[in-house]
Design a protein around this motif. Sequence first.
Motif, PDB file in Angstrom:
ATOM      1  N   HIS A 185       0.853  -1.192   0.000  1.00  9.35           N
ATOM      2  CA  HIS A 185       0.000   0.000   0.000  1.00  9.35           C
ATOM      3  C   HIS A 185       0.887   1.240   0.000  1.00  9.35           C
ATOM      4  N   VAL A 186       0.284   2.369  -0.274  1.00 10.38           N
ATOM      5  CA  VAL A 186       1.042   3.613  -0.449  1.00 10.38           C
ATOM      6  C   VAL A 186       1.817   3.981   0.813  1.00 10.38           C
ATOM      7  N   GLY A 187       1.288   3.612   1.989  1.00 12.33           N
ATOM      8  CA  GLY A 187       1.981   3.921   3.232  1.00 12.33           C
ATOM      9  C   GLY A 187       3.292   3.190   3.400  1.00 12.33           C
ATOM     10  N   ASN A 188       3.532   2.172   2.586  1.00 17.12           N
ATOM     11  CA  ASN A 188       4.803   1.455   2.623  1.00 17.12           C
ATOM     12  C   ASN A 188       5.726   1.862   1.484  1.00 17.12           C
ATOM     13  N   LEU A 189       5.528   3.080   0.986  1.00 25.81           N
ATOM     14  CA  LEU A 189       6.411   3.641  -0.030  1.00 25.81           C
ATOM     15  C   LEU A 189       7.110   4.879   0.510  1.00 25.81           C
ATOM     16  N   GLY A 309      -3.016   1.937   3.979  1.00 29.54           N
ATOM     17  CA  GLY A 309      -1.910   2.879   4.001  1.00 29.54           C
ATOM     18  C   GLY A 309      -1.918   3.803   5.200  1.00 29.54           C
ATOM     19  N   HIS A 310      -2.653   3.466   6.264  1.00 30.64           N
ATOM     20  CA  HIS A 310      -2.636   4.297   7.461  1.00 30.64           C
ATOM     21  C   HIS A 310      -1.419   3.953   8.289  1.00 30.64           C
ATOM     22  N   GLY A 311      -1.002   4.887   9.106  1.00 31.16           N
ATOM     23  CA  GLY A 311       0.141   4.660   9.964  1.00 31.16           C
ATOM     24  C   GLY A 311       1.411   5.175   9.335  1.00 31.16           C
ATOM     25  N   ALA A 312       2.437   5.347  10.137  1.00 30.89           N
ATOM     26  CA  ALA A 312       3.686   5.890   9.625  1.00 30.89           C
ATOM     27  C   ALA A 312       4.463   4.831   8.882  1.00 30.89           C
ATOM     28  N   GLY A 316      10.564   6.658   7.762  1.00 29.14           N
ATOM     29  CA  GLY A 316      10.612   7.961   8.375  1.00 29.14           C
ATOM     30  C   GLY A 316       9.570   8.910   7.840  1.00 29.14           C
ATOM     31  N   GLY A 317       9.000   8.643   6.680  1.00 21.67           N
ATOM     32  CA  GLY A 317       7.964   9.511   6.149  1.00 21.67           C
ATOM     33  C   GLY A 317       6.608   9.124   6.688  1.00 21.67           C
ATOM     34  N   VAL A 318       5.607   9.847   6.293  1.00 20.52           N
ATOM     35  CA  VAL A 318       4.229   9.507   6.640  1.00 20.52           C
ATOM     36  C   VAL A 318       3.507   9.197   5.348  1.00 20.52           C
ATOM     37  N   PRO A 319       2.395   8.491   5.440  1.00 19.88           N
ATOM     38  CA  PRO A 319       1.705   8.118   4.216  1.00 19.88           C
ATOM     39  C   PRO A 319       1.243   9.321   3.437  1.00 19.88           C
ATOM     40  N   ALA A 320       1.058   9.099   2.151  1.00 17.25           N
ATOM     41  CA  ALA A 320       0.702  10.192   1.267  1.00 17.25           C
ATOM     42  C   ALA A 320      -0.669  10.744   1.577  1.00 17.25           C
TER      43      ALA A 320
END
Length: 323
Positions: A185-189, A309-312, A316-320
């Motif tokens: 998911h986008v949160g893991n990019l 994609g929720h969660g940090a 080090g970034g946060v999800p889009a």
Amino acid sequence: MSGRFSEGKMTAAMREMASVLNVSPDGARLLQLTNNAVFALPRHGIVIRIARTHQLLDRVAKVVQLGRWFAEIDAPTIRLVREVEQPIHFEGLHASVWRYVPSHPPAPTVDDLGTVLREFHALGVPPFPLPAWDPIGDARRRLADADGLSTPDRDFLVDWCDRLEPEVAVLNEHGTRTLVHGDAHVGNLLRESSDRMLMCDFDATCVGPWQVDLAAVAVGDARFGEAGRHRALTAAYGSDVTSDPSWAVLRDARELKMIAAAIPLLATSPSVAAEFSNRLHSVQRDDPTARWRPFADLAVPTSPSAERGHGASLGGGVPAERR
């Protein structure tokens, strides 16, 4: 999670591990507190990722082995800290240490996810053993430890697992075997300063049909009432998973995972329990149009899953986006 793996206990463990690494924990930031406690230490350019269990050394060892292989082949992934002997062990806890990647704009999108997944799947199968895709085993393990689950609901879930298990086995045996991220998911990019997209979080990485990594967005569009994300992923990746012959099995497996994810919190979170019932009853009614609410949008002490994609993100970034 019990008090043994509370935020305070995980923070104390992080500080001890930082001491072992000869770095100061000052300025450390908690990025995530789900199955892992993930701490960024930006001053030292590292991320410490601690499994919140004393039992999953094999999983941490797998992630470390993957991290080494990813570096060897220049995969589109974050990198382990090579100077550290890993995994790290402290009082029965197991951790891995990664390079900190600051967020760089623009924020990752579903289009980016499709592009990097195509590259990820093309890496081939690693030259070491990885577990096979096993959504049924994951669900059964949650059922084995369930509190707050009624007997009729448990029976339905057990029957669901029994029915789906041979279909998953056939797909694993006859589908194209490739590297599967398992939580795409986008949160893991993360986007590097060079604009290269990197994937992170390899706890669920396995070998199986590549279509697994496309199913999450397609099911999310249908169940959460979203529009356009699946279409964008299809265009970027170059394949529409909903047109695949295996789609019915993939959808079923994904929905089982999205329901079983709530089981550990049924006894402690009324809002999660209510949404669990909504999801389960919609499946029992065979109602594919029923809308679900993301667990991460509820009052949850620790979110059971970053299902959209929720969660940090680990690096080090946060999800889009937060939906």
